[in-house]
Design a protein around this motif. Sequence first.
Motif, PDB file in Angstrom:
ATOM      1  N   VAL A  11      34.730  33.526  44.170  1.00 59.14           N
ATOM      2  CA  VAL A  11      35.612  34.599  43.298  1.00 59.14           C
ATOM      3  C   VAL A  11      36.464  35.519  44.159  1.00 59.14           C
ATOM      4  O   VAL A  11      37.591  35.637  43.926  1.00 59.14           O
ATOM      5  CB  VAL A  11      34.716  35.155  42.102  1.00 59.14           C
ATOM      6  CG1 VAL A  11      35.454  36.172  41.529  1.00 59.14           C
ATOM      7  CG2 VAL A  11      34.371  33.972  41.132  1.00 59.14           C
ATOM      8  N   ALA A  14      39.307  33.866  45.797  1.00 58.91           N
ATOM      9  CA  ALA A  14      40.121  33.768  45.110  1.00 58.91           C
ATOM     10  C   ALA A  14      41.077  34.991  44.660  1.00 58.91           C
ATOM     11  O   ALA A  14      42.513  34.877  44.674  1.00 58.91           O
ATOM     12  CB  ALA A  14      39.896  33.073  43.764  1.00 58.91           C
ATOM     13  N   PRO A  24      37.388  28.502  41.775  1.00 58.32           N
ATOM     14  CA  PRO A  24      36.464  29.034  40.982  1.00 58.32           C
ATOM     15  C   PRO A  24      36.463  28.633  39.552  1.00 58.32           C
ATOM     16  O   PRO A  24      37.415  28.605  38.759  1.00 58.32           O
ATOM     17  CB  PRO A  24      36.566  30.645  40.994  1.00 58.32           C
ATOM     18  CG  PRO A  24      37.514  30.835  42.258  1.00 58.32           C
ATOM     19  CD  PRO A  24      38.468  29.363  42.440  1.00 58.32           C
ATOM     20  N   ASP A  65      31.230  29.980  37.833  1.00 57.22           N
ATOM     21  CA  ASP A  65      30.917  30.944  38.896  1.00 57.22           C
ATOM     22  C   ASP A  65      30.719  32.267  38.233  1.00 57.22           C
ATOM     23  O   ASP A  65      31.157  33.333  39.037  1.00 57.22           O
ATOM     24  CB  ASP A  65      32.275  30.831  39.859  1.00 57.22           C
ATOM     25  CG  ASP A  65      32.071  29.501  40.789  1.00 57.22           C
ATOM     26  OD1 ASP A  65      30.977  29.501  41.333  1.00 57.22           O
ATOM     27  OD2 ASP A  65      32.992  28.813  40.534  1.00 57.22           O
ATOM     28  N   LEU A 278      43.694  34.131  35.529  1.00 59.29           N
ATOM     29  CA  LEU A 278      42.432  33.386  35.138  1.00 59.29           C
ATOM     30  C   LEU A 278      42.857  32.570  33.648  1.00 59.29           C
ATOM     31  O   LEU A 278      43.577  33.510  32.903  1.00 59.29           O
ATOM     32  CB  LEU A 278      41.515  34.429  34.570  1.00 59.29           C
ATOM     33  CG  LEU A 278      40.188  34.046  33.868  1.00 59.29           C
ATOM     34  CD1 LEU A 278      39.223  33.476  34.596  1.00 59.29           C
ATOM     35  CD2 LEU A 278      39.467  35.360  33.214  1.00 59.29           C
ATOM     36  N   LEU A 312      41.624  31.566  38.993  1.00 60.14           N
ATOM     37  CA  LEU A 312      40.329  31.046  38.559  1.00 60.14           C
ATOM     38  C   LEU A 312      40.511  30.531  37.327  1.00 60.14           C
ATOM     39  O   LEU A 312      40.737  30.906  36.317  1.00 60.14           O
ATOM     40  CB  LEU A 312      39.499  32.404  38.543  1.00 60.14           C
ATOM     41  CG  LEU A 312      39.397  33.344  39.665  1.00 60.14           C
ATOM     42  CD1 LEU A 312      40.599  34.095  39.996  1.00 60.14           C
ATOM     43  CD2 LEU A 312      38.000  34.072  39.459  1.00 60.14           C
TER      44      LEU A 312
END
Length: 354
Positions: A11, A14, A24, A65, A278, A312
């Motif tokens: 994480v 990223a 992730p 994750d 995300l 992510l």
Amino acid sequence: MKTAMTSMERVLAALSHQEPDRVPLLLLFSLYGARELNMPVKDYFSDAELVIKTQLALQEKYQSDCLYTFSYAAIETEAFGGEVLFAEDGPPNAGAPLIDDLDTIPSLTRPELGNSPGLQRILTVTRGLKQAVGDSIPIIGVVMSPFSLPVMQLGFESYLELIYFKPELFKQLMALNSAFCVQWANAQLAAGATAICYFNPLASPTIIDKATYLKTGYPLDCQTLAKINGPTATHLASGLTLPVLDEIIASKTALLGFGVEDDVVALKARAGHRIALLGNLNGIEMVNWSPEQTRSTVKKLIRQAGVGGGFLLADSHGEIPYQVPPAVLATIADTVAEWGQYPLKWIGANHDAS
């Protein structure tokens, strides 16, 4: 193929816009734990030790994750004295508005964290997860932004009246909510949370026009985020993010949760190395995905946003719905494991991200 990383290492790489060992995967489990155990949602959330055990089991089962301490958004209005309505197979919701007369806003007081059983359960879960995993897996805490919380405190129609016609009372409520938000976020960080997810659906033009947000909510968000003693991720809970991307970046948050209506390619290009992204699997549609559709959707998202890090993979709303079949989650995890390994050679230098 790169050397395997821990979830925390993956994480952090990223977020730093580096390519980790794989993309992730953040499966944000909250009430899904009740489905896993086949028990009522209310009973599940009432048992902190059970939530800890189930969070750890789900993380291992699907190789997610992160660990997620969120239970339900109305836990904050519950701390203010509001009612929570529990459903059998859906997220708990706020009951009747806490404030039915805007003129009573000056009498509203900030909750004491120690007097709220719900908030204390979250802190117990956070401490238990931290004890279990240390710094190997990120632990994500959650707060509602002070600008978005009043939808539950007042109801949406009354809140619009407050924003547009009662500026002094609006300022008073925002000051109270901001102080509570900072206190609650920092308590979670002190208990062991790695970062705070700052849910702010009203920052999206899906909900309220950008000019109004920039005049009212945005300065408050910047001030509030600056007082949180750890990294934050701003999440618009499925709302459109591209029109407010530059402003969110300027608020100094590290990660942006984007919605299903966003143009992923345009968002990735415009974000550059300024903020990590995300998202943005559609949790509603996910309920009916076939294995083929699941693999295709995950691969497309990796192709659109994964190159160069800064991405992510998660759902778009900030919570895996109760109704999503375990087989879909397993296929998501398997697809990320197979097709999310860096470097993403299968995409190619001249890939068509669309």
